[in-house]
Structures are given as C-alpha cells and as structure tokens.
Design a protein around this motif. Structure first.
Motif, short mmCIF file in Angstrom:
data_model
loop_
_atom_site.label_atom_id
_atom_site.label_comp_id
_atom_site.label_asym_id
_atom_site.label_seq_id
_atom_site.Cartn_x
_atom_site.Cartn_y
_atom_site.Cartn_z
N ARG A 131 7.76 -9.46 -3.06
CA ARG A 131 7.04 -10.53 -3.77
C ARG A 131 5.68 -9.97 -4.18
NH1 ARG A 131 8.44 -13.43 1.02
NH2 ARG A 131 9.25 -15.06 -0.30
N PRO A 132 5.07 -10.59 -5.20
CA PRO A 132 3.76 -10.10 -5.67
C PRO A 132 2.71 -10.17 -4.57
CG PRO A 132 4.72 -11.62 -7.25
CD PRO A 132 5.56 -11.70 -6.01
N GLY A 133 1.97 -9.10 -4.40
CA GLY A 133 0.89 -9.08 -3.43
C GLY A 133 -0.33 -9.81 -3.98
N PRO A 134 -0.94 -10.66 -3.19
CA PRO A 134 -2.09 -11.45 -3.67
C PRO A 134 -3.40 -10.67 -3.60
CG PRO A 134 -1.63 -12.01 -1.40
CD PRO A 134 -0.57 -11.01 -1.82
N LEU A 135 -4.35 -11.11 -4.40
CA LEU A 135 -5.72 -10.61 -4.31
C LEU A 135 -6.51 -11.56 -3.43
CD1 LEU A 135 -6.42 -9.77 -8.07
CD2 LEU A 135 -5.47 -8.27 -6.30
N HIS A 136 -7.62 -11.07 -2.87
CA HIS A 136 -8.57 -11.88 -2.10
C HIS A 136 -7.91 -12.57 -0.89
CE1 HIS A 136 -11.17 -11.10 -5.44
NE2 HIS A 136 -10.32 -11.69 -6.27
N THR A 137 -6.87 -11.96 -0.35
CA THR A 137 -6.16 -12.51 0.80
C THR A 137 -6.10 -11.44 1.89
OG1 THR A 137 -4.79 -13.88 -0.64
CG2 THR A 137 -3.95 -13.47 1.58
N PRO A 138 -6.47 -11.74 3.12
CA PRO A 138 -6.37 -10.74 4.18
C PRO A 138 -4.91 -10.30 4.39
CG PRO A 138 -7.74 -12.58 4.89
CD PRO A 138 -7.08 -12.99 3.60
N LEU A 139 -4.70 -9.00 4.28
CA LEU A 139 -3.37 -8.42 4.48
C LEU A 139 -3.42 -7.46 5.66
CD1 LEU A 139 -2.54 -7.51 0.76
CD2 LEU A 139 -1.82 -9.54 2.04
N TRP A 177 -2.10 0.36 12.11
CA TRP A 177 -2.25 -0.75 11.20
C TRP A 177 -3.66 -0.74 10.64
CZ3 TRP A 177 -2.29 -1.01 16.38
CH2 TRP A 177 -3.42 -1.57 16.98
N ALA A 178 -3.80 -1.43 9.51
CA ALA A 178 -5.10 -1.58 8.87
C ALA A 178 -5.15 -2.96 8.23
CB ALA A 178 -5.28 -0.51 7.80
N HIS A 179 -6.35 -3.49 8.16
CA HIS A 179 -6.57 -4.76 7.47
C HIS A 179 -7.11 -4.43 6.09
CE1 HIS A 179 -5.86 -7.17 11.06
NE2 HIS A 179 -6.42 -6.15 11.70
N PHE A 180 -6.67 -5.18 5.09
CA PHE A 180 -7.05 -4.89 3.71
C PHE A 180 -7.14 -6.18 2.91
CE2 PHE A 180 -5.79 -3.80 -0.69
CZ PHE A 180 -6.79 -2.88 -0.98
N VAL A 181 -8.18 -6.28 2.09
CA VAL A 181 -8.32 -7.40 1.16
C VAL A 181 -8.51 -6.78 -0.22
CG1 VAL A 181 -9.66 -9.41 0.47
CG2 VAL A 181 -9.36 -8.90 2.90
N ALA A 182 -7.56 -7.02 -1.11
CA ALA A 182 -7.62 -6.46 -2.46
C ALA A 182 -8.50 -7.31 -3.36
CB ALA A 182 -6.22 -6.37 -3.05
N GLY A 183 -9.23 -6.62 -4.23
CA GLY A 183 -10.03 -7.30 -5.24
C GLY A 183 -9.52 -6.97 -6.63
N MET A 221 -6.06 -4.69 -9.04
CA MET A 221 -5.15 -5.60 -9.72
C MET A 221 -4.27 -4.84 -10.70
SD MET A 221 -6.08 -9.12 -11.79
CE MET A 221 -7.32 -8.37 -12.80
N GLY A 222 -2.98 -5.25 -10.74
CA GLY A 222 -2.06 -4.78 -11.77
C GLY A 222 -2.03 -5.85 -12.84
N TYR A 223 -1.01 -6.69 -12.82
CA TYR A 223 -0.99 -7.87 -13.69
C TYR A 223 -1.99 -8.87 -13.16
CZ TYR A 223 3.15 -5.92 -15.83
OH TYR A 223 4.01 -5.11 -16.49
N HIS A 224 -2.34 -9.83 -13.99
CA HIS A 224 -3.38 -10.79 -13.63
C HIS A 224 -3.12 -11.44 -12.26
CE1 HIS A 224 -6.62 -13.59 -14.16
NE2 HIS A 224 -5.81 -14.58 -13.81
N GLY A 225 -4.07 -11.24 -11.35
CA GLY A 225 -4.01 -11.88 -10.05
C GLY A 225 -3.06 -11.25 -9.04
N VAL A 226 -2.49 -10.10 -9.38
CA VAL A 226 -1.47 -9.49 -8.52
C VAL A 226 -1.89 -8.07 -8.13
CG1 VAL A 226 0.93 -8.72 -8.44
CG2 VAL A 226 0.35 -10.86 -9.59
N LEU A 227 -1.71 -7.74 -6.87
CA LEU A 227 -2.00 -6.39 -6.37
C LEU A 227 -1.09 -5.38 -7.07
CD1 LEU A 227 -3.44 -4.55 -4.30
CD2 LEU A 227 -1.64 -5.16 -2.66
N HIS A 228 -1.67 -4.31 -7.58
CA HIS A 228 -0.93 -3.27 -8.30
C HIS A 228 0.09 -2.61 -7.36
CE1 HIS A 228 -0.07 0.42 -10.48
NE2 HIS A 228 -0.64 -0.14 -11.55
N GLY A 229 1.29 -2.36 -7.86
CA GLY A 229 2.34 -1.73 -7.06
C GLY A 229 1.96 -0.36 -6.55
N GLY A 230 1.16 0.38 -7.32
CA GLY A 230 0.71 1.70 -6.87
C GLY A 230 -0.21 1.62 -5.66
#
Length: 131
Positions: free
Chosen positions: A55-63, A3-9, A13-22
C-alpha cells in the motif's frame, strides 16, 4: 533484529502525498543490511533485493523500519524487512541476500568513511565488530 523510526517529508515524496518507492527500497536495504552486519560482526553488502509494495506509504506519519536475518548460509545471509506504522499497518516488505566482507575489509571501509569529517559516526562502528 534492527529497527529505525522514520518520518517522511515532501523531500521523499513520489506521487503527491506518497512516499517514493525508491525510499522504501533504500530504507529496507539499510535495515536488512545492518541486521546482517550485526549478526555476522562485519560489514555486509547487498547482492540481491526484492521489494513488495502492499500500500502507498504515507508522509508525515511515524513509521518503523525493521530488518532481521532469516538464514546464515555462510557465504551470504538472507534477510527480511518491513516498513509499517507503529499500529501495525504494513506498507512494504523486502527480502535480500547480503554478502559479508572480511573483518580486514570492514575495518578498512570504516576508516575510509570515518576520514570524512561530515560523517564522523563510522569510527564508532568498530565497537560492533569485536576481535
């Protein structure tokens, strides 16, 4: 399991405020692939990846990105993974087949990557692959 912890910035981002699917796909590929490597004791490469976005992945949220081996079929390993919030909400799931490299090829790849002074970590990987 790995496992890994990740916070996207915004960089992910893909669409506004959403983690890119790639980025979902890359994270799942890495986590499932490392689960296969640790399980088999050699480097493994993806032969097939399937990603389901729920569901859309959030930015700035610990995943938390998790990967695990579901079946070792000799020639290849089947793995699954997921990206979720620590509270449990799942954003994407993946599955894949990973092919194991030989021990010799694994060590060769580790040495080749390790000669790049900007990426010193691979030389430590030899500890994962005991004789």
């Amino acid at each position: 399991r790995v496992w890994a912890h990740f916070v996207a910035g915004e960089e992910q981002m893909g669409y506004h405020g959403v983690l890119h699917g790639g980025v979902h796909a890359a994270l799942l590929d890495e986590c499932m692939g490392w689960a296969a490597c640790v399980h088999r004791g050699v480097l493994c490469v993806a032969g097939e990846l399937n990603i389901r976005y729920s569901r859309p992945g959030p930015l700035h949220t610990p995943l938390v990105v998790r990967g695990w081996v579901t079946d070792d079929r000799g020639r290849f390993l089947e793995c699954q993974g997921e990206i979720a919030e620590e509270a449990g909400t799942v954003f994407s799931r993946g599955g894949g087949k990973f092919f194991a490299l030989s021990r010799e090829r694994s060590l060769e790849m580790i040495e080749r990557i390790g000669t790049n002074t900007e990426v010193p970590w691979p030389l430590d990987l030899k500890q994962l692959f005991p004789e």
